[in-house]
Design a protein around this motif. Structure first.
Motif, PDB file in Angstrom:
ATOM      1  N   CYS A  20       0.821  -1.209   0.000  1.00  0.00           N
ATOM      2  CA  CYS A  20       0.000   0.000   0.000  1.00  0.00           C
ATOM      3  C   CYS A  20       0.856   1.260   0.000  1.00  0.00           C
ATOM      4  O   CYS A  20       0.546   2.229  -0.706  1.00  0.00           O
ATOM      5  CB  CYS A  20      -0.943   0.001   1.196  1.00  0.00           C
ATOM      6  N   CYS A  46      -5.223   1.759   4.639  1.00  0.00           N
ATOM      7  CA  CYS A  46      -4.962   0.323   4.699  1.00  0.00           C
ATOM      8  C   CYS A  46      -3.588   0.040   5.320  1.00  0.00           C
ATOM      9  O   CYS A  46      -3.470  -0.830   6.190  1.00  0.00           O
ATOM     10  CB  CYS A  46      -5.071  -0.275   3.293  1.00  0.00           C
ATOM     11  N   CYS A  75      -8.959  -3.564   4.013  1.00  0.00           N
ATOM     12  CA  CYS A  75      -8.170  -4.210   2.955  1.00  0.00           C
ATOM     13  C   CYS A  75      -9.052  -4.530   1.748  1.00  0.00           C
ATOM     14  O   CYS A  75      -8.631  -4.356   0.600  1.00  0.00           O
ATOM     15  CB  CYS A  75      -7.527  -5.495   3.459  1.00  0.00           C
ATOM     16  N   CYS A  78      -9.758  -1.288  -0.121  1.00  0.00           N
ATOM     17  CA  CYS A  78      -8.547  -0.838  -0.814  1.00  0.00           C
ATOM     18  C   CYS A  78      -8.264  -1.736  -2.021  1.00  0.00           C
ATOM     19  O   CYS A  78      -7.965  -1.252  -3.119  1.00  0.00           O
ATOM     20  CB  CYS A  78      -7.362  -0.830   0.160  1.00  0.00           C
ATOM     21  N   CYS A  97      -3.790  -6.887  -0.754  1.00  0.00           N
ATOM     22  CA  CYS A  97      -4.971  -6.565   0.059  1.00  0.00           C
ATOM     23  C   CYS A  97      -5.917  -7.757   0.147  1.00  0.00           C
ATOM     24  O   CYS A  97      -6.449  -8.053   1.225  1.00  0.00           O
ATOM     25  CB  CYS A  97      -5.707  -5.365  -0.524  1.00  0.00           C
TER      26      CYS A  97
END
Length: 110
Positions: A20, A46, A75, A78, A97
């Motif tokens: 991320c 995230c 997650c 995202c 994710c």
């Protein structure tokens, strides 16, 4: 040692946070940064919750399952956003994710 039972989830959380961070930084280099705003914001959220979840699990906190459930939800959000973008960094982030969400849901259900 409580963190041993969560080792796979901790690893997934740390890997997701790193993906991320990289995605957010890479999105800032894209031509149309404004188009990437939601992706960047979710990447930041995230990464933060993944690191928080990993630390709760590492110390065996009684609240680790609740944090992991929230982490899984973030997650998932995202990953869904990143999956909409074809850039390699977004696709890799989406995969990280998805893996982290699955690990956190499994941990929270245990």
């Amino acid at each position: 040692m409580p963190n041993q039972q969560y080792a796979s989830c901790i690893e997934a959380c740390n890997a997701c946070a790193d993906a991320c961070d990289f995605c957010a930084t890479s999105c800032l280099q894209e031509q149309d940064v404004k188009m990437m705003a939601r992706c960047i914001a979710l990447d930041i959220d995230c990464a933060q919750i993944c690191r928080l979840a990993a630390s709760y699990m590492a110390r065996g906190s009684e609240h680790a399952k609740a944090i992991c459930q929230q982490c899984a939800d973030i997650c998932e959000a995202c990953g869904n956003e990143c999956a909409k973008h074809q850039m390699d960094h977004c696709q890799k982030c989406a995969a990280a994710c998805k893996r982290c969400a699955a690990e956190c849901r499994r941990m929270a259900a245990a």
